[in-house]
Design an enzyme around this catalytic site. Structure first.
Site, mmCIF file in Angstrom:
data_model
loop_
_atom_site.group_PDB
_atom_site.id
_atom_site.type_symbol
_atom_site.label_atom_id
_atom_site.label_comp_id
_atom_site.label_asym_id
_atom_site.label_seq_id
_atom_site.Cartn_x
_atom_site.Cartn_y
_atom_site.Cartn_z
ATOM 1 N N THR B 23 0.819 -1.209 0.000
ATOM 2 C CA THR B 23 0.000 0.000 0.000
ATOM 3 C C THR B 23 0.858 1.267 0.000
ATOM 4 O O THR B 23 0.681 2.151 -0.836
ATOM 5 C CB THR B 23 -0.880 0.005 1.277
ATOM 6 O OG1 THR B 23 -1.587 -1.240 1.317
ATOM 7 C CG2 THR B 23 -1.876 1.136 1.244
ATOM 8 N N VAL B 24 1.794 1.344 0.941
ATOM 9 C CA VAL B 24 2.593 2.568 1.068
ATOM 10 C C VAL B 24 3.586 2.686 -0.090
ATOM 11 O O VAL B 24 3.796 3.775 -0.636
ATOM 12 C CB VAL B 24 3.324 2.609 2.428
ATOM 13 C CG1 VAL B 24 4.140 3.890 2.553
ATOM 14 C CG2 VAL B 24 2.320 2.511 3.574
ATOM 15 N N GLY B 195 -12.378 -2.585 5.559
ATOM 16 C CA GLY B 195 -10.930 -2.668 5.357
ATOM 17 C C GLY B 195 -10.134 -1.838 6.354
ATOM 18 O O GLY B 195 -8.925 -1.664 6.200
ATOM 19 N N ASP B 209 -0.045 -1.598 18.371
ATOM 20 C CA ASP B 209 0.317 -0.626 17.338
ATOM 21 C C ASP B 209 0.483 0.764 17.949
ATOM 22 O O ASP B 209 1.450 1.479 17.653
ATOM 23 C CB ASP B 209 -0.784 -0.624 16.267
ATOM 24 C CG ASP B 209 -0.587 0.440 15.218
ATOM 25 O OD1 ASP B 209 0.318 0.281 14.384
ATOM 26 O OD2 ASP B 209 -1.336 1.444 15.237
ATOM 27 N N LYS B 213 3.938 3.402 18.369
ATOM 28 C CA LYS B 213 4.014 4.827 18.009
ATOM 29 C C LYS B 213 4.316 5.683 19.226
ATOM 30 O O LYS B 213 5.065 6.656 19.160
ATOM 31 C CB LYS B 213 2.709 5.257 17.349
ATOM 32 C CG LYS B 213 2.445 4.514 16.034
ATOM 33 C CD LYS B 213 0.997 4.704 15.584
ATOM 34 C CE LYS B 213 0.688 3.876 14.350
ATOM 35 N NZ LYS B 213 -0.773 3.786 14.110
ATOM 36 N N GLY B 310 -3.216 4.883 5.250
ATOM 37 C CA GLY B 310 -3.644 5.077 3.874
ATOM 38 C C GLY B 310 -2.444 5.211 2.977
ATOM 39 O O GLY B 310 -1.373 5.646 3.401
#
Lengths: 444, 444
Positions: B23-24, B195, B209, B213, B310
């Site tokens: 994706t990235v 999704g 996650d 961060k 995204g």
């Protein structure tokens, strides 16, 4: 080889000279004294104040151990100064001071939005010629790192538009009007009592201050020259509690925004009161706080929020700039972030879209006599100009008033056509006085 | 002299190699193709993708004109590559890849939060030894330039605390539960359909996650080593619609926050559901969006908001890092922003405060039999532990239920004492089942 050498020993201090010891100057001195050790660790070298130029001392900070001159130009001439920090404000002496310092090979850090907005093109050119840099994070939105975010953080994006609450005084007034039902004058008086507004509040409430900040952000976002004289500016002194209440009922807040937007025909640059949907995060930025909403083609919407003024909040931005410059004192100019956001020759012409060509939606408030036919006349006028009416609410007249307030939300239309429609509506026998017109932006 | 030379001619392109085309990776290829010209103008030199390492093509981007290898280690060995962009994810192969590239003198750009959080100390040391840099803006909060803001924009501040909504999946689920009255499982299913959540959602909903961060942001904010194994982590799978509703009634929203805070006794590092006052801007960050609230001693509160994931939002951060590194390819290491935020030797030990020592307020929900004396028993237990009750609301039992939900907001107390109090309350005859306990933070 150079890199190996530099790794071996501690680096010499970066030497700064501060001109101006007002609110921001004293804040900078105080924060640097308090956090000096951590700042040095982050910068990779100590940062020393080698001189301060100020006409008088400021009891808000202790400068007893510092070298003070009463003549600010001494700082620009001081061979020991690497970075001149311009915090005197104004545009005449400040411009001279900065040009002199540049000629003497000094880097510049400034918090002066008027200076950059009105003389930035000239100053940037002088700096480029001399191979020094000008840093101006503190010129826009106080402590919010918006310049860095636009110029570096969002560098991969084509920035499509930005909209900012970039004047804390105005936002305080609008917040008070909404939350406490105050009039504009009442809220302004309150802001003056609290020291949020000047005795002459024109600069803040008429949008000139916001226009300065907008052109700086727009220049970076759209890679165009600074164009302060091209900004359309409208203040908030005409906003009434009534309009704030009606906007609320429709699900909107009224905010004083600086808006920049790329269009095929040119860049929009405008400061004016704006209805924005209450669900937007920026609609909920209240009091003296600032926030800028930036829309990039890759990242989508991002928002940056914080204190737009104040001694230490602004000092935070000044020091961030000082550290950036101090860290790279030995760097070649092209290894630094370009002052205007793009390398030399990278700006485009920056055509500014005339306000008449701007397309947006509108909130209209009409004072109408309660007679049959008024609404159909208004609807016909709008329709003739190609403007649809999205919502129309007829409110109860105020006690003892014969006139009925009619509130309309229009479809998107060119400003010029809307203005013509408004003139025709105002000419109707059944309508009294001026039509109130506030632009509406979905910001989505 | 060097600076004069560099000003004279165009600079050679910066050459990047991208590993990973998910994706990235595909987002990065697409944005670089679309905005390449503007990126070059902002960078001061073209940025060329000289190689891509990917096991398979990705139809989401056009790589027909690019040099693709099926072996990612080819990129780390390619002498033409200045900057290796690690977008493969995971920590085992990614660590090997990055270490190999560093050994070969390449700069690193990575979007891999697990890699940095778990192996960052080792990788940063390897990079420092070799004089190359590691950039990881995309590892935290997608396109929001939070790393740059913490490390550069707020460099003048002693950062006191930060609190972030840094997992979009979790925020989407909590938003759906509140706005649509869904259960946790219902909202999770919805997130999976759209999704936003993986088939196995553990990583997101249990806070792992977010913990990745958080430690990255805390390391930069407090100048401490990365300490992933020291984060207290609690997920949102135990949050019920009932608690969201009761919190609402009290004027709070429940958000899954990553919180870091300096205290005299050590740094707090914790991820857990949190009640925050609805008037805070961050309380109104909904859906998959991320936001981080940072409090600096000079600047006060600042907030950064945007898409946390995204393809192109994350690519925005990847490209910002690429440009930063590309611009300074010829710079000495000490002219670059330090990878860990402080120059070598500038970190402090970074004692982490044990969770039992953390002081905060609490929301408690007790299921009690409707008998006299329950409340006085609960109040006595709290009082014995030095905990005051700030609010107590006895709700109506659900239809057909004999148990009464009692909601309590406590004063600030040490976590250890609160836990003891809760154990005593749970042991009461008049109380059924576990006491629900959610921390409360004013964030003001």
């Amino acid at each position: 080889m150079e890199s190996q050498q530099q790794l071996q020993g501690p680096r010499r201090p970066a030497r700064i000279g501060i001109c101006g010891l007002g609110t921001v100057g004293s804040g900078t001195v105080n924060v640097m004294a308090r956090n000096g050790e951590e700042i040095a660790a982050r910068c990779g070298r100590p940062v020393e104040i080698v001189q301060i130029g100020a006409r008088r001392d400021n009891p808000a900070c202790d400068t007893s151990a510092l070298n003070i001159s009463r003549e600010i130009f001494d700082v620009a001439a001081n061979p020991d100064v690497d970075i001149l920090v311009e915090l005197i404000g104004g545009t005449t002496v400040a411009r001279e001071l900065v040009l002199t310092a540049i000629r003497n090979g000094k880097h510049i850090v400034t918090a002066n939005k008027a200076l950059i907005a009105e003389h930035g093109n000239e100053l940037f050119a002088a700096a480029a010629k001399k191979g020094v840099t000008i840093a101006y994070e503190a010129a826009v939105a106080g402590g919010i790192p918006i310049i860095k975010s636009l110029r570096e953080g969002l560098v991969g994006n084509r920035i499509e538009w930005l909209a900012g609450i970039i004047n804390g005084t105005g936002n305080y007034i609008l917040t008070e009007m909404r939350e406490k039902g105050r009039t504009f004058d009442g809220a302004l008086g309150q802001a003056q009592e609290l020291g949020y507004a000047e005795a002459d509040p024109t600069f803040d409430v008429e949008g000139i201050d916001a226009a300065h900040k907008l052109v700086i952000m727009a220049s970076l976002s759209f890679a165009i020259p600074l164009a302060f004289d091209r900004v359309y500016t409208e203040g908030i002194s005409g906003i009434t509690s009534e309009d704030i209440r009606y906007a609320d009922e429709l699900g909107y807040r009224i905010k004083h925004l600086g808006i920049g937007r790329r269009t095929e025909q040119g860049v929009e640059l405008r400061v004016h009161p704006t209805l924005i949907p209450e669900s937007r995060l920026i609609a909920n930025v209240n009091g003296v706080m600032n926030a800028i909403l930036v829309n990039g083609d890759a990242v989508g919407p991002t928002l940056y929020y914080g204190a737009g003024a104040g001694d230490e909040a602004t000092a935070s931005a000044v020091i961030a700039d000082i550290v950036d410059v101090a860290r790279t004192l030995e760097s070649a100019p092209d290894q630094r972030v370009p002052v205007s956001g793009v390398a030399e020759g990278g700006q485009n012409g920056g055509d500014v879209l005339p306000m008449d060509e701007v397309v947006t939606s509108y909130y209209l408030r009409i004072s109408a006599h309660d007679k049959p036919g008024v609404m159909s006349q208004v609807a016909r006028i709008c329709s003739d100009q190609g403007i649809s009416i999205e919502a129309l609410i007829q409110h109860e007249p105020a006690d003892g008033e014969a006139l009925v307030p009619v509130v309309i939300l229009t479809s998107r239309a060119k400003e010029g056509r809307l203005r013509d429609a408004v003139a025709e509506i105002e000419a109707l026998d059944t309508v009294e006085g001026d039509v109130v017109r506030i632009r509406v932006e979905p910001l989505g």
